[in-house]
Write a protein that holds these residues in place. Structure first.
Motif, PDB file in Angstrom:
ATOM      1  N   ASP C 160       3.090 -14.716  -4.521  1.00 48.24           N
ATOM      2  CA  ASP C 160       1.888 -13.722  -4.483  1.00 48.24           C
ATOM      3  C   ASP C 160       1.354 -13.878  -3.139  1.00 48.24           C
ATOM      4  O   ASP C 160       1.020 -12.677  -2.487  1.00 48.24           O
ATOM      5  N   ARG C 164       0.729 -10.936   0.027  1.00 51.66           N
ATOM      6  CA  ARG C 164      -0.535 -10.555   0.431  1.00 51.66           C
ATOM      7  C   ARG C 164      -0.498 -10.791   2.087  1.00 51.66           C
ATOM      8  O   ARG C 164      -1.061  -9.965   2.792  1.00 51.66           O
TER       9      ARG C 164
ATOM     10  N   HIS D 129      -8.313  -0.667  -5.777  1.00 44.88           N
ATOM     11  CA  HIS D 129      -7.439  -2.100  -5.612  1.00 44.88           C
ATOM     12  C   HIS D 129      -7.391  -2.598  -6.817  1.00 44.88           C
ATOM     13  O   HIS D 129      -8.447  -2.684  -7.568  1.00 44.88           O
ATOM     14  N   THR D 134      -9.697 -11.306  -5.205  1.00 50.24           N
ATOM     15  CA  THR D 134      -8.597 -11.779  -4.337  1.00 50.24           C
ATOM     16  C   THR D 134      -8.723 -11.142  -3.037  1.00 50.24           C
ATOM     17  O   THR D 134      -8.770 -11.948  -2.054  1.00 50.24           O
ATOM     18  N   ALA D 135      -8.831  -9.818  -3.112  1.00 49.03           N
ATOM     19  CA  ALA D 135      -8.774  -8.965  -1.822  1.00 49.03           C
ATOM     20  C   ALA D 135     -10.056  -9.496  -0.782  1.00 49.03           C
ATOM     21  O   ALA D 135      -9.746  -9.834   0.362  1.00 49.03           O
ATOM     22  N   ASP D 138      -9.243 -12.907   0.610  1.00 49.47           N
ATOM     23  CA  ASP D 138      -8.448 -12.621   1.802  1.00 49.47           C
ATOM     24  C   ASP D 138      -8.898 -12.109   3.145  1.00 49.47           C
ATOM     25  O   ASP D 138      -8.919 -12.444   4.197  1.00 49.47           O
ATOM     26  N   TYR D 172      -4.605  -4.262   5.319  1.00 53.31           N
ATOM     27  CA  TYR D 172      -4.317  -5.059   4.345  1.00 53.31           C
ATOM     28  C   TYR D 172      -4.664  -4.375   3.175  1.00 53.31           C
ATOM     29  O   TYR D 172      -3.999  -4.315   2.154  1.00 53.31           O
ATOM     30  N   SER D 176      -2.097  -3.702   0.141  1.00 58.89           N
ATOM     31  CA  SER D 176      -2.121  -4.744  -0.918  1.00 58.89           C
ATOM     32  C   SER D 176      -2.622  -3.936  -2.362  1.00 58.89           C
ATOM     33  O   SER D 176      -3.458  -3.055  -2.037  1.00 58.89           O
TER      34      SER D 176
END
Lengths: 179, 179, 179, 179
Positions: C160, C164, D129, D134-135, D138, D172, D176
């Motif tokens: 995972d 990403r 999304h 998580t995004a 990140d 990204y 993603s």
DNA sequence: AATGAATGAGCCTTCATTCAT
DNA sequence: AATGAATGAAGGCTCATTCAT
């Protein structure tokens, strides 16, 4: 003034020497550190004041003892007073006994009046004793030693302790300095 | 190691608790502060080592006492040992007695073996005493109290002091816990 | 030598910078502190050796990447390698990334070869990119940032995370420096 | 208080972690070491205060971002803020990012509010999304990684850097977690 | 080469005391 | 008189490094 001294007592009692600092005392007394120094020129002076306060209480008791009819009764009264007082705030008493021995304070805490008083009582309780001054010093040490140790152990039975202290005191008197 | 402990003893003796700091001990021992900490994990550990050193000497004497034929002789020997030792370096002895009581060190210094030994001696000296443990605690406190006080006063006459301590000890035993 | 470096890695990993001292490393390596200093002139040299060891592993992977047929495959391989390696010993990797930035070590760790290699891969993956050097620097920072953060969070799902990171890398390439 | 924190910032900035000690901070602030400890219970508390000061600035910017009409504009504003702030005192920012990760401080610096705020912005910028939390993690790592690296390299062209960060961020997001 | 005891500069922190307000 | 912020000497302790063996 008195409240600061009592605060000092409480801090010493609860925190020990470790936590016995002027700021803590001032805080506990609810006054500023500046005020504390207005009344006491330094930390030692505060300690001395505390020692004197406790000593005075015992001194009063000793005066009462002097009023007793028989010498033996006087000495017994004195022992009872010592035991009671020392065990009332055992930690504080023990710590003050230690503080009293600090060279820096030795000169400040006048013990002679106290000692003479005790000597007088001893003299009356054991008139034939050859060295009453020595005896009074020894007895003071015996009582203090026994009661501090009891306090450290957490003993709470005043009567039992008092009986034992009497045994030591009168036992000592009977066997030492027989005329 | 031993030299650091002895240095600690000397610093404590000459400067009191005030001047008893690790840097001073290291300096007196002639080693660096780093070396001191290589042998002792902290100041308290050093203090404990010193206490143990002194306690061990007395413990050895106590073992000898156990070898005595009569119980009375054993107890007398023990008293003599205590008086001699305590008065050899009075200041040090007194200060260590105090240090021993510090809560932080209470757990580190195992007194039980010592106490049991003394109790054994007491039991032999006063077989009919009802509470030998209590008695041994009291006697320990009496001796310590008397000798510390004598040291503080600067007494030097060992024999006289020993006589007085005996009076207190045997006097106490005779009058307390009679079966 | 290698065992000392590995010991350093383990100490850093388990104790963090706090516990990362030469004595601890020597102890963990099972050698004397003297021996450690025989191989490494100082603590920094040891740190540098550790950084170089980890960098070398990645450098080898980068060389393999260069052998890939397509540029995209090469970049993907590199990302995979970075993710895998960084997440294998996340704490160590993160700490080394930090150590690498210390001014005292900046000169010792030669990154240029590494950077050129990455730039080459980037150039092949995005031939039309206007500023491949800048891009490779950015991509390195992106990957490192994402993977370090994942390691810190305790993420364990390599696939995972890799997906990403790819999204970030290829997304960046697609939108930056379009010819 | 504020001046001490600023002094801490300056010491950290100019001397790095090596020279970041309480005495140096006090000296730079022009106060005594005692005063420093009157305001901060320890070195860590001072570090935390510094981190919080810097975080707060960014937090304010993030709140402004929330006020933007479009999600994209909000995210772009946030990126700009991050870039600007981080590059204003690059060394300080980088070092604080590191300090923030120290286990001892992890509990002290509450990041959740910050994270939720960023997540909100991300959610608005990329409503479809699949994993906004998580995004946002990140993206935070990407931005921090890129900007720290840029700062380390000594980059000064804010606009260029901001463009590249945007490329990474939106790249990204586009690739993603497509719904 | 290996060892590890020894070194000491330097760091964090406390607390008695002062003094401007 | 009261306040409490400020001071700084001093103490406990760590750790990179050295050097005699």
């Amino acid at each position: 003034m008195a409240s600061i001294v009592e605060a000092a007592a409480q801090v010493l009692e609860t925190e020990g020497f470790e936590g016995f600092n002027t700021n803590a005392v001032a805080r506990r007394a609810g006054v500023s550190i500046g005020s504390l120094y207005q009344y006491f020129p330094g930390k030692d002076a505060l300690t001395v004041a505390l020692i004197r306060r406790e000593t005075a209480r015992f001194y009063d008791d000793a005066l009462i003892a002097l009023g007793k009819r028989s010498g033996r009764a006087a000495l017994e009264y004195l022992i009872g007073a010592a035991v009671r007082q020392q065990l009332q705030r055992p930690m504080l008493a023990r710590l003050l006994d230690i503080a009293e021995g600090r060279p820096a304070l030795r000169g400040e805490v006048n013990t002679t009046a106290m000692e003479e008083l005790i000597t007088t009582v001893v003299r009356r309780a054991a008139p034939k004793h050859a060295r009453p001054e020595t005896a009074s010093g020894d007895l003071f040490a015996i009582v203090r030693g026994m009661v501090d140790a009891a306090g450290e152990r957490g003993e709470r039975d005043l009567d039992d302790l008092e009986r034992r202290v009497r045994a030591a005191v009168f036992g000592y008197l009977a066997r030492s300095g027989a005329a």
